[in-house]
Design a protein around this motif. Structure first.
Motif, PDB file in Angstrom:
ATOM      1  N   SER A 251       0.910  -1.153   0.055  1.00  0.00           N
ATOM      2  CA  SER A 251       0.031   0.045   0.138  1.00  0.00           C
ATOM      3  C   SER A 251       0.793   1.241  -0.070  1.00  0.00           C
ATOM      4  CB  SER A 251      -1.071   0.056   1.220  1.00  0.00           C
ATOM      5  OG  SER A 251      -0.379   0.085   2.488  1.00  0.00           O
ATOM      6  N   LEU A 252       2.262   0.837   0.344  1.00  0.00           N
ATOM      7  CA  LEU A 252       3.120   2.350   0.558  1.00  0.00           C
ATOM      8  C   LEU A 252       3.201   2.610  -0.827  1.00  0.00           C
ATOM      9  CD1 LEU A 252       5.600   1.477   3.200  1.00  0.00           C
ATOM     10  CD2 LEU A 252       3.421   2.961   3.440  1.00  0.00           C
ATOM     11  N   GLU A 253       3.457   1.793  -2.020  1.00  0.00           N
ATOM     12  CA  GLU A 253       4.036   1.991  -3.266  1.00  0.00           C
ATOM     13  C   GLU A 253       2.537   2.161  -4.144  1.00  0.00           C
ATOM     14  OE1 GLU A 253       6.646   2.964  -4.381  1.00  0.00           O
ATOM     15  OE2 GLU A 253       7.798   2.795  -2.389  1.00  0.00           O
ATOM     16  N   GLN A 254       1.602   1.372  -3.938  1.00  0.00           N
ATOM     17  CA  GLN A 254       0.564   1.060  -4.633  1.00  0.00           C
ATOM     18  C   GLN A 254      -0.745   1.501  -4.073  1.00  0.00           C
ATOM     19  OE1 GLN A 254       0.723  -2.847  -7.050  1.00  0.00           O
ATOM     20  NE2 GLN A 254       2.481  -3.112  -6.164  1.00  0.00           N
ATOM     21  N   GLN A 255      -1.024   2.728  -3.831  1.00  0.00           N
ATOM     22  CA  GLN A 255      -2.111   3.277  -3.039  1.00  0.00           C
ATOM     23  C   GLN A 255      -3.459   2.844  -3.423  1.00  0.00           C
ATOM     24  OE1 GLN A 255       0.150   5.208  -4.325  1.00  0.00           O
ATOM     25  NE2 GLN A 255       1.471   5.959  -2.420  1.00  0.00           N
ATOM     26  N   GLY A 256      -4.226   2.130  -2.423  1.00  0.00           N
ATOM     27  CA  GLY A 256      -5.710   1.798  -2.928  1.00  0.00           C
ATOM     28  C   GLY A 256      -5.812   0.150  -2.731  1.00  0.00           C
ATOM     29  N   ILE A 257      -4.485  -0.445  -2.725  1.00  0.00           N
ATOM     30  CA  ILE A 257      -4.262  -2.033  -3.115  1.00  0.00           C
ATOM     31  C   ILE A 257      -5.183  -2.606  -1.998  1.00  0.00           C
ATOM     32  CG2 ILE A 257      -2.030  -2.267  -2.060  1.00  0.00           C
ATOM     33  CD1 ILE A 257      -1.998  -4.530  -4.267  1.00  0.00           C
ATOM     34  N   ALA A 258      -5.109  -1.949  -0.489  1.00  0.00           N
ATOM     35  CA  ALA A 258      -5.546  -2.669   0.622  1.00  0.00           C
ATOM     36  C   ALA A 258      -7.385  -2.611   0.186  1.00  0.00           C
ATOM     37  CB  ALA A 258      -4.962  -1.910   1.851  1.00  0.00           C
ATOM     38  N   GLU A 259      -7.691  -1.463  -0.069  1.00  0.00           N
ATOM     39  CA  GLU A 259      -9.201  -1.283  -0.130  1.00  0.00           C
ATOM     40  C   GLU A 259      -9.596  -2.207  -1.311  1.00  0.00           C
ATOM     41  OE1 GLU A 259     -12.488   2.036  -1.200  1.00  0.00           O
ATOM     42  OE2 GLU A 259     -10.144   2.689  -0.970  1.00  0.00           O
ATOM     43  N   THR A 260      -8.802  -2.373  -2.398  1.00  0.00           N
ATOM     44  CA  THR A 260      -9.310  -3.270  -3.513  1.00  0.00           C
ATOM     45  C   THR A 260      -9.155  -4.882  -2.960  1.00  0.00           C
ATOM     46  OG1 THR A 260      -7.967  -1.822  -4.942  1.00  0.00           O
ATOM     47  CG2 THR A 260      -8.471  -4.235  -5.681  1.00  0.00           C
TER      48      THR A 260
END
Length: 333
Positions: A251-260
């Motif tokens: 999530s630090l490098e790919q914002q929004g991945i946790a929500e996805t």
């Protein structure tokens, strides 16, 4: 023969015995009054009706004995019949209250079938139960926990609390594990993560020994116990700390991945992630061919799992076999 009859009688619940005695008294006095006063009680049913309303102190007065011997029989019925009826009603109320108290304290054995069993009460298990109720409202859930003093559930016929150590066979038997759909072991609130994992492995071993065909998912906090969980027969291992660390890192490098990822796992969202056995009509086809077929039905093939190994987005020429599990995004319900 007499001793056998006595032993058999002793095994019958008190309420059933009382009900049998009351029925015997009512039938006996109904027969007596019908025999003694056929003019007042022309049918056996009317005599039985009179015996019931008299012994329950209702006393409609539509039938009354007129002879001395009939009134003496009525007096005996009033003295003994009412006592047995009141004793039965009192015991029935007491049994109901006692069963409710046992249910609240978690000492009542379950009669659920095709249910989920979740071990340990924590925030994860609370959310799991809420999601199950939303997604599958007809499914029953049993919580096993040794730290709670009372059930955390109120006014629900599909949720039950069992108090006890989940690593004991008697506790699992009380939860009717052999009729359960699946068992989920969450990490307990132990002093250390290592001790929590050790307790989870012990519960897993006990459950598999007592019911080897039940599907078990176990949560582990440390990577050291992953091989032990596999050797113990875990069908699914949820390494919650590893999953959390991976999500935080990405999530630090790919914002929004946790929500996805959260959205994909939410059964109430659309589309949602599914794992299904390979349908017969897909056997022998390639991954590319099946992907085209399901895309027309608003489905997206993601990967294949076989023998515990998952391959995401395999080559299009990969042939799908009968024992494969298919991962897909599904928009249908």
């Amino acid at each position: 023969m007499i001793n056998f009859t006595v032993r058999l009688y002793d095994r019958i619940p008190v309420l059933i015995r009382l009900l049998f005695i009351i029925a015997l008294i009512l039938f006996t006095f109904a027969f007596m009054l019908h025999y003694l006063e056929p003019e007042t009680f022309p049918t056996y049913f009317e005599a039985f009706w009179w015996a019931i309303v008299t012994s329950t102190t209702v006393g409609y007065g539509d039938f009354t004995p007129t002879t001395t011997i009939g009134r003496l029989a009525a007096m005996i019925l009033i003295l003994f019949g009412i006592g047995f009826v009141l004793f039965f009603v009192t015991n029935l109320a007491s049994a109901t209250v006692n069963e409710k108290r046992r249910w609240q304290k978690g000492t009542l054995s379950s009669s659920f079938h095709d249910h989920y069993i979740i071990v340990n009460w924590n925030e994860r298990s609370r959310q799991f139960i809420e999601q199950i109720q939303r997604a599958y409202p007809t499914r029953s859930v049993i919580l096993i926990d040794d730290t709670l003093s009372d059930s955390p559930f109120y006014n629900s016929n599909s949720l039950q609390f069992i108090k006890g150590n989940p690593s004991f066979q008697e506790t699992l038997k009380q939860a009717n594990i052999r009729k359960a759909r699946a068992l989920v072991i969450t990490a307990g609130l132990e002093e250390t993560e290592q001790s929590a994992d050790a307790q989870s492995i012990l519960t897993l071993l006990t459950a598999k020994h007592y019911c080897d065909d039940i599907y078990i998912a176990v949560e582990l906090l440390t990577s050291e116990q992953l091989p032990n969980a596999r050797h113990a027969g875990a069908d699914e291992i949820i390494a919650s700390n590893i999953i959390s660390s991976l999500l935080m890192t990405e999530s630090l490098e790919q914002q929004g991945i946790a929500e996805t990822i959260t959205l994909l796992l939410d059964v109430e969202a659309s589309p949602f992630l599914r794992s299904i056995p390979c349908p017969d009509e897909w056997v022998g086809n390639t991954f590319k061919e099946v992907s085209r077929q399901v895309y027309e039905d608003s489905k997206l093939l993601l990967g294949i799992s076989k023998d515990g190994q998952t391959t995401l987005n395999p080559e299009g020429s990969t042939v799908i076999h009968e024992d494969d599990s298919i991962f897909m995004l599904d928009s249908s319900r």
